[in-house]
Design an enzyme around this catalytic site. Structure first.
Site, mmCIF file in Angstrom:
data_model
loop_
_atom_site.group_PDB
_atom_site.id
_atom_site.type_symbol
_atom_site.label_atom_id
_atom_site.label_comp_id
_atom_site.label_asym_id
_atom_site.label_seq_id
_atom_site.Cartn_x
_atom_site.Cartn_y
_atom_site.Cartn_z
ATOM 1 N N TYR A 1 -6.083 5.074 -13.034
ATOM 2 C CA TYR A 1 -7.007 3.937 -13.023
ATOM 3 C C TYR A 1 -8.250 4.227 -12.177
ATOM 4 O O TYR A 1 -9.324 3.714 -12.467
ATOM 5 C CB TYR A 1 -6.316 2.696 -12.439
ATOM 6 C CG TYR A 1 -5.574 1.842 -13.428
ATOM 7 C CD1 TYR A 1 -4.494 2.349 -14.151
ATOM 8 C CD2 TYR A 1 -5.933 0.504 -13.625
ATOM 9 C CE1 TYR A 1 -3.803 1.552 -15.038
ATOM 10 C CE2 TYR A 1 -5.242 -0.300 -14.514
ATOM 11 C CZ TYR A 1 -4.186 0.232 -15.218
ATOM 12 O OH TYR A 1 -3.494 -0.567 -16.097
ATOM 13 N N LYS B 1 7.040 10.959 -14.339
ATOM 14 C CA LYS B 1 7.056 11.864 -15.489
ATOM 15 C C LYS B 1 6.976 13.281 -14.927
ATOM 16 O O LYS B 1 6.037 14.048 -15.212
ATOM 17 C CB LYS B 1 5.877 11.523 -16.425
ATOM 18 C CG LYS B 1 5.866 12.289 -17.748
ATOM 19 C CD LYS B 1 6.925 11.837 -18.732
ATOM 20 C CE LYS B 1 6.895 12.696 -19.974
ATOM 21 N NZ LYS B 1 8.009 12.408 -20.915
ATOM 22 N N ASP C 1 9.738 7.596 -19.895
ATOM 23 C CA ASP C 1 10.133 7.319 -21.286
ATOM 24 C C ASP C 1 11.580 6.831 -21.329
ATOM 25 O O ASP C 1 11.922 5.876 -22.023
ATOM 26 C CB ASP C 1 9.914 8.548 -22.189
ATOM 27 C CG ASP C 1 10.425 9.862 -21.604
ATOM 28 O OD1 ASP C 1 10.842 9.870 -20.425
ATOM 29 O OD2 ASP C 1 10.414 10.879 -22.322
ATOM 30 N N ASP D 1 2.038 -0.758 -15.066
ATOM 31 C CA ASP D 1 1.339 -1.692 -15.959
ATOM 32 C C ASP D 1 2.097 -1.815 -17.274
ATOM 33 O O ASP D 1 2.393 -2.918 -17.749
ATOM 34 C CB ASP D 1 -0.088 -1.176 -16.209
ATOM 35 C CG ASP D 1 -0.858 -2.079 -17.162
ATOM 36 O OD1 ASP D 1 -0.820 -3.308 -16.964
ATOM 37 O OD2 ASP D 1 -1.484 -1.556 -18.109
ATOM 38 N N ASP E 1 4.808 -5.096 -18.833
ATOM 39 C CA ASP E 1 4.623 -5.846 -20.086
ATOM 40 C C ASP E 1 5.910 -5.758 -20.914
ATOM 41 O O ASP E 1 6.354 -6.743 -21.509
ATOM 42 C CB ASP E 1 3.445 -5.296 -20.910
ATOM 43 C CG ASP E 1 2.142 -6.049 -20.649
ATOM 44 O OD1 ASP E 1 1.921 -6.456 -19.491
ATOM 45 O OD2 ASP E 1 1.352 -6.225 -21.603
HETATM 46 C C1 IPM Z 1 -2.686 -6.181 -15.292
HETATM 47 C C2 IPM Z 1 -3.804 -6.047 -16.275
HETATM 48 C C3 IPM Z 1 -4.925 -5.230 -15.641
HETATM 49 C C4 IPM Z 1 -4.353 -3.863 -15.314
HETATM 50 C C5 IPM Z 1 -6.197 -5.105 -16.501
HETATM 51 C C6 IPM Z 1 -6.759 -6.450 -16.864
HETATM 52 C C7 IPM Z 1 -7.238 -4.255 -15.833
HETATM 53 O O1 IPM Z 1 -3.363 -5.485 -17.469
HETATM 54 O O2 IPM Z 1 -2.902 -6.733 -14.198
HETATM 55 O O3 IPM Z 1 -1.566 -5.760 -15.595
HETATM 56 O O4 IPM Z 1 -4.293 -2.984 -16.186
HETATM 57 O O5 IPM Z 1 -3.991 -3.659 -14.158
HETATM 58 MN MN MN Z 2 -1.218 -5.197 -17.564
#
Ligand code: IPM
Ligand code: MN
Length: 354
Positions: free
Chosen positions: A141, A186, A219, A243, A247
């Protein structure tokens, strides 16, 4: 106590969900005899439109002065052209970096009353209680980036210090829980992961002999999170893996709309609290977004920044009550059941607090 809370509604559904979290915090303050002062500032696309910058100096100044920061979400298609010079996400990343918020705590605890909202079989979800600690100010990042007509480069870089501090923070958290730490990397491919692994192997046995640890390739972790989520306690991992995995993990809870997060700096100082979901431009302004992730983020704000544990528990219990009472927004409502609005979900939390 008196506390100044910076509120950064951001873009899309951000203003709607933060409004409910502010109402919840105001109710907690009056119930417990605190005075919370809220000051709002611009971040992300809203800030770009008003000032040309994603993180205006006034916003950073407020956040540095505040006891804690409550954030909605940033981003939207109108600011996302491939050649855009300034992007909403730069505001959020810049703020995390400027405030030194290197550890992002993302608890994943499926609510027993809405296991059906998850696409995963309910029998796999009972008892799942995971704390993901995502490194937040390093890795790909924040490494050098460049682009020419024929190539693009994103550098992934980690220093020893960056890895040590987040691993220690995760090990401390594991100590207060089931004493199990899974470090995700990884290492079969990435040099940064090999450094990460060697640091975990030094710190855990040396400083946390009471915490069991294991390494897992990312993975494989993606697979095991779905196959046997109950086996995880604390997961620590680098920025982008964290990240992506969170999700994925949100589907254990049924929806991104239920997952809060806390971003902390050295000595647990400062603190920025935001739902892990994005700005959801497709449903913005309709009053149908799920505010629970942001309200639960406000509970984490009470716990980690203001050290108000009883208040945090009361707010979490109120959200739980609202969910048990069937006050479910569209993302988690059962098929055929009328979903509640953002405001009605917030009202249900206020009612449960009383
Ligand atoms: C999160 C979001 C952010 C990230 C984006 C909006 C930059 O996806 O907080 O998980 O990738 O950190
Ligand atoms: Mn995110």
């Amino acid at each position: 106590m008196h506390a100044l809370i910076a509120v950064l509604p951001g873009d899309g559904i951000g203003p709607e969900v933060t409004a409910e979290a502010v109402r919840a915090l105001t109710a907690v303050a009056s119930t417990f005899g605190h005075s919370f002062e809220f000051e709002t500032a611009l971040l992300g696309g809203a800030a770009i439109d008003a000032t040309g910058e994603a993180m205006p100096a006034a916003t950073l100044e407020l956040c540095q002065r505040a006891d804690a920061v409550l954030l909605g979400a940033v981003g939207g298609p109108q600011w996302s052209a491939p050649d855009a010079k300034v992007r909403p996400e730069q505001g959020l990343l810049g703020l995390r970096k400027a405030l030194g918020l290197f550890a992002n705590l993302r608890p994943v605890v499926p609510h027993p009353a809405v296991l059906d909202a998850s696409p995963i079989k309910a029998e796999l979800l009972h008892g799942v209680d995971i704390m993901v600690v995502r490194e937040l100010t390093g890795g790909i990042y924040f490494g050098d980036k460049h682009r020419t007509a024929t190539e693009a480069v994103d550098v992934c870089r980690y220093t020893v210090t960056e890895i040590e501090r987040v691993v220690r923070l995760a090990a401390e958290l594991a100590r207060g829980r089931r004493r199990k730490l899974t470090s995700v990397d990884k290492a079969n491919v990435l040099e940064t992961s090999r450094l990460w692994r060697s640091i975990v192997e030094r710190i855990l046995p040396g400083e946390y002999p009471d915490v069991a640890f294991e390494h897992m390739l990312v993975d494989s972790a993606a697979m095991h999170l779905i196959k046997r989520p109950r086996d995880f306690d604390v997961i620590v991992t680098e920025n982008m893996f964290g990240d992506i995995l969170t999700d994925e993990a949100s589907m254990l809870a049924g929806s991104l709309g239920l997952l809060p997060s806390a971003s902390l700096g050295a000595n647990g100082r400062g603190g920025l609290f935001e739902p892990i979901h994005g700005s959801a431009p497709d449903i913005a302004g309709k009053g149908i977004a799920n505010p629970y992730a942001t309200i639960l983020s406000a509970a984490m704000l009470l716990r980690y920044s203001l050290k108000l544990e009883a208040e945090a528990l009361a707010l979490e219990a109120a959200v739980s009550r609202a969910v048990v009472d069937g006050k479910l927004p569209a993302d988690i409502a059962a098929p055929g059941v009328k979903p509640v609005s953002t405001r009605a979900a917030g009202d249900a939390v206020l009612a449960a607090l009383k």
